[in-house]
Design an enzyme around this catalytic site. Structure first.
Site, PDB file in Angstrom:
ATOM      1  N   HIS A   1       7.564  -2.288   2.192  1.00 16.15           N
ATOM      2  CA  HIS A   1       7.392  -0.835   2.045  1.00 16.15           C
ATOM      3  C   HIS A   1       8.720  -0.068   1.879  1.00 16.15           C
ATOM      4  O   HIS A   1       8.870   0.725   0.962  1.00 16.15           O
ATOM      5  CB  HIS A   1       6.682  -0.242   3.265  1.00 16.15           C
ATOM      6  CG  HIS A   1       5.398  -0.932   3.615  1.00 16.15           C
ATOM      7  ND1 HIS A   1       4.529  -1.420   2.670  1.00 16.15           N
ATOM      8  CD2 HIS A   1       4.818  -1.213   4.813  1.00 16.15           C
ATOM      9  CE1 HIS A   1       3.476  -1.952   3.266  1.00 16.15           C
ATOM     10  NE2 HIS A   1       3.633  -1.854   4.567  1.00 16.15           N
TER      11      HIS A   1
ATOM     12  N   HIS B   1       0.811  -1.215   0.000  1.00 15.46           N
ATOM     13  CA  HIS B   1       0.000   0.000   0.000  1.00 15.46           C
ATOM     14  C   HIS B   1       0.847   1.269   0.000  1.00 15.46           C
ATOM     15  O   HIS B   1       0.371   2.333  -0.369  1.00 15.46           O
ATOM     16  CB  HIS B   1      -1.050  -0.008   1.130  1.00 15.46           C
ATOM     17  CG  HIS B   1      -0.509   0.326   2.483  1.00 15.46           C
ATOM     18  ND1 HIS B   1       0.114  -0.586   3.286  1.00 15.46           N
ATOM     19  CD2 HIS B   1      -0.511   1.481   3.187  1.00 15.46           C
ATOM     20  CE1 HIS B   1       0.467  -0.005   4.414  1.00 15.46           C
ATOM     21  NE2 HIS B   1       0.098   1.254   4.386  1.00 15.46           N
TER      22      HIS B   1
ATOM     23  N   LYS C   1       7.707   1.168  15.941  1.00 17.55           N
ATOM     24  CA  LYS C   1       6.426   1.448  16.579  1.00 17.55           C
ATOM     25  C   LYS C   1       6.702   2.169  17.901  1.00 17.55           C
ATOM     26  O   LYS C   1       7.794   2.056  18.461  1.00 17.55           O
ATOM     27  CB  LYS C   1       5.683   0.144  16.846  1.00 17.55           C
ATOM     28  CG  LYS C   1       5.428  -0.621  15.536  1.00 17.55           C
ATOM     29  CD  LYS C   1       4.109  -1.309  15.533  1.00 17.55           C
ATOM     30  CE  LYS C   1       3.832  -1.997  14.222  1.00 17.55           C
ATOM     31  NZ  LYS C   1       3.055  -1.209  13.263  1.00 17.55           N
TER      32      LYS C   1
ATOM     33  N   LYS D   1       0.520   5.465  -2.067  1.00 18.59           N
ATOM     34  CA  LYS D   1       0.469   6.773  -1.385  1.00 18.59           C
ATOM     35  C   LYS D   1       0.814   7.870  -2.397  1.00 18.59           C
ATOM     36  O   LYS D   1       1.729   7.716  -3.217  1.00 18.59           O
ATOM     37  CB  LYS D   1       1.451   6.800  -0.206  1.00 18.59           C
ATOM     38  CG  LYS D   1       0.953   5.961   0.976  1.00 18.59           C
ATOM     39  CD  LYS D   1       1.890   6.082   2.161  1.00 18.59           C
ATOM     40  CE  LYS D   1       1.553   5.067   3.233  1.00 18.59           C
ATOM     41  NZ  LYS D   1       0.587   5.522   4.207  1.00 18.59           N
TER      42      LYS D   1
ATOM     43  N   GLU E   1       6.081   5.324  13.634  1.00 21.61           N
ATOM     44  CA  GLU E   1       4.683   5.242  14.075  1.00 21.61           C
ATOM     45  C   GLU E   1       4.615   5.492  15.576  1.00 21.61           C
ATOM     46  O   GLU E   1       5.548   5.165  16.310  1.00 21.61           O
ATOM     47  CB  GLU E   1       4.126   3.849  13.790  1.00 21.61           C
ATOM     48  CG  GLU E   1       4.123   3.492  12.311  1.00 21.61           C
ATOM     49  CD  GLU E   1       3.497   2.120  12.085  1.00 21.61           C
ATOM     50  OE1 GLU E   1       2.268   2.063  11.986  1.00 21.61           O
ATOM     51  OE2 GLU E   1       4.234   1.127  12.013  1.00 21.61           O
TER      52      GLU E   1
HETATM   53  C1  BG6 Z   1       1.388  -2.206   7.469  1.00 21.00           C
HETATM   54  C2  BG6 Z   1       2.061  -2.854   8.637  1.00 21.00           C
HETATM   55  O1  BG6 Z   1       1.778  -2.825   6.272  1.00 21.00           O
HETATM   56  O2  BG6 Z   1       1.731  -0.833   7.417  1.00 21.00           O
HETATM   57  C3  BG6 Z   1       1.673  -2.151   9.920  1.00 21.00           C
HETATM   58  O3  BG6 Z   1       1.698  -4.232   8.707  1.00 21.00           O
HETATM   59  C4  BG6 Z   1       1.942  -0.682   9.823  1.00 21.00           C
HETATM   60  O4  BG6 Z   1       2.374  -2.713  11.036  1.00 21.00           O
HETATM   61  C5  BG6 Z   1       1.320  -0.100   8.553  1.00 21.00           C
HETATM   62  O5  BG6 Z   1       1.388  -0.059  10.966  1.00 21.00           O
HETATM   63  C6  BG6 Z   1       1.728   1.343   8.354  1.00 21.00           C
HETATM   64  O6  BG6 Z   1       1.002   1.887   7.299  1.00 21.00           O
HETATM   65  P1  BG6 Z   1       0.667   3.432   7.243  1.00 21.00           P
HETATM   66  O7  BG6 Z   1       0.005   3.619   5.924  1.00 21.00           O
HETATM   67  O8  BG6 Z   1      -0.212   3.729   8.414  1.00 21.00           O
HETATM   68  O9  BG6 Z   1       1.979   4.130   7.337  1.00 21.00           O
END
Ligand code: BG6
Length: 492
Positions: free
Chosen positions: A242, A180, A341, A184, A218
């Site tokens: 990512h 994902h 995290k 973005k 995060e």
């Molecule tokens: C996910 C992870 O792929 O991406 C999560 O499994 C993480 O642990 C998340 O929190 C973060 O995505 P974003 O879009 O909130 O930065």
């Protein structure tokens, strides 16, 4: 400014795992937004499926609750919600049994030629069984696509097995491996910035760039996902997919076009040119950490072990790495990555730090000259910032200072920033694989990650503890400072 919406062809979308967390938080809200934008044709169908026996009305009520929980009130007028949920259907199907599949077949059969999307929002152990059922019931037509979510394996070997299971039923051009981060807005802007401006590309190399930093920080902990997370850890959860994808987009050569394979060929070359992390350099090139109790988002929070309900775990909730690319363009330019995290703030960015000017013509009284820096902010407040040296205004001699050319996309365009899943779902329907990972990319990424996981597994060392609400273990500061550099922090 009104965002441009290009309608897509009529499709049938089946979401497996339709009552799960991903469907609730991301997929249903994303489809709702696309519907509101008028992008989803009136005849398109969205069929939820899971093992759970549920009526269509109960699924619609579930979807409505998901939209109420995850779409801002100003975007969800009742009439729009109603219109959307009336599109939804539900079929319970059990991947390990016959139950439900004939019903799904019956409901899809009348529209054989339609684009069909099977979204597997389920654990990887169900990818194979669901694909097999789809095959057995002749549900895979030439216009069918399958979407899979990470984790795509726990290492190279298990990823290979998963890819083979899916590949037995779907050909590679029909497989959409979602990352994902690639959906973005700012990540795609990285390509626009690099390849739609003459300015950057000539200096996008080791002669002018000192180093690159990629941070995904995060504030949240593992929340209710401790069970899954403990089998994963930050390296698998964030870096293998990512962060390596971000690194590829920064480092790749200009592709010949924006076609899926042209872009993915270039990303693959970067993954293949990552210098392996070895037993000799692992201590200096990697740091792993695990959060302890502390303060986050204005309140006291538990540590990882308490959330897990265990006395011990070797799982890292933080990782910092120094990656190097063996190529002419990037020789000697480190790519520092960190993700964790329960860090001090939610912030994701890519920092491209340029080299100092070769010679200063100014007197010492002009002050220090900072090197230029390009900051691509992924979240929050997506945007791009370029720091430049200018003269301090006013008389009184030549004094220099660094100022940012700062563009926030929200301020510049004044539109709601679509969630990554909105774009990615529509790209699947359009049949555009540019923002999805090809099988060889996944393989190459695991090839670089696997040895790190192995060394960590063998090592008696535990992840370094860090207090929740801080920037991670002090060893991660040492990782970059050993090279005479510092992590980018704050607004400079
Ligand atoms: C996910 C992870 O792929 O991406 C999560 O499994 C993480 O642990 C998340 O929190 C973060 O995505 P974003 O879009 O909130 O930065």
């Amino acid at each position: 400014m009104t965002p441009r919406t290009i309608p897509v062809d009529v499709f049938d979308l089946v979401v497996f795992g339709a009552t799960g967390d991903l469907a609730k938080r991301k997929l249903l809200p994303a489809l709702f937004h696309r519907d509101v934008q008028g992008q989803i044709p009136v005849d398109a169908r969205i069929i939820g499926s899971s093992r759970r026996a549920m009526t269509r009305d109960a699924f619609r009520a579930f979807a409505l609750a998901a939209i109420e929980a995850h779409v801002a009130p100003e975007h969800r007028q009742q009439v729009l919600c109603q219109r959307f949920i009336e599109r939804l259907d539900y079929v319970a199907a059990e991947p390990s049994q016959e139950q439900g599949w004939s019903e799904l077949e019956k409901s899809l059969r009348p529209e054989q030629d339609r684009i069909r999307v099977y979204y597997l929002a389920v654990g990887p152990d169900l990818f194979g069984p669901i694909c097999e059922r789809l095959g057995q019931h002749n549900l895979v037509t030439p216009n069918s696509r399958v979407v899979v979510e990470k984790p795509l394996g726990k290492n190279g070997a298990s990823a290979k097995a998963l890819n083979e299971q899916i590949g037995r039923i779907f050909p590679e051009p029909s497989i959409y491996r979602i990352d994902h981060y690639l959906g973005k807005e700012t990540v795609q802007n990285l390509m626009a910035l690099r390849f739609a401006n003459a300015l950057f590309e000539p200096i996008w190399n080791a002669a002018h760039i000192d180093h690159v930093q990629i941070t995904v920080a995060e504030t949240l902990g593992v929340e209710g996902r401790a069970g899954y997370y403990d089998t994963s850890g930050a390296l698998r959860d964030m870096v293998q997919n990512h962060m390596l994808q971000l690194l590829c987009l920064v480092a790749m050569e200009p592709p010949t076009s924006i076609d899926a394979d042209a872009v993915r060929d270039e990303k693959l070359k970067i993954l293949q040119s990552l210098k392996p992390i070895t037993a000799e350099n692992i201590a200096n090139h990697t740091v792993r950490g695990q959060y302890r109790a502390g303060a986050s988002m204005g309140g006291a929070v538990n540590g990882y072990l308490e959330e897990l309900g265990s006395d011990t775990s070797k799982t890292e909730t933080y990782v910092a790495l120094k990656a190097e690319i063996g190529s002419w363009r990037w020789n000697g330019v480190p790519f520092y990555m960190r993700s964790g995290k329960r860090l001090a703030s939610r912030m994701s960015e890519i920092v491209v730090q340029f080299k100092p000017i070769p010679h200063s013509v100014f007197d010492a009284s002009a002050g220090a000259i900072s090197s230029n820096r390009l900051i691509i902010r992924l979240q929050p407040d997506e945007g791009v910032k370029l720091t430049l040296m200018i003269k301090d205004p006013g008389p009184g001699g030549m004094r220099l200072r660094s100022v940012p050319l700062d563009m926030s996309f929200a301020d510049a365009f004044g539109v709601r920033n679509p969630d990554a899943y909105e774009r990615l779902l529509m790209d699947v329907v359009r049949g555009n694989q540019t923002l999805f990972m090809r099988r060889d990319e996944v393989t190459a990424a695991w090839k670089w990650i696997d040895p790190i996981l192995e060394y960590w597994k063998e090592s008696p060392e535990l992840p370094k503890p860090y207090t929740s609400g801080t920037w991670g273990p002090s060893a991660s500061v040492a990782l970059i400072e050993r090279d005479g550099r510092t992590w980018h922090e704050g607004d400079d």
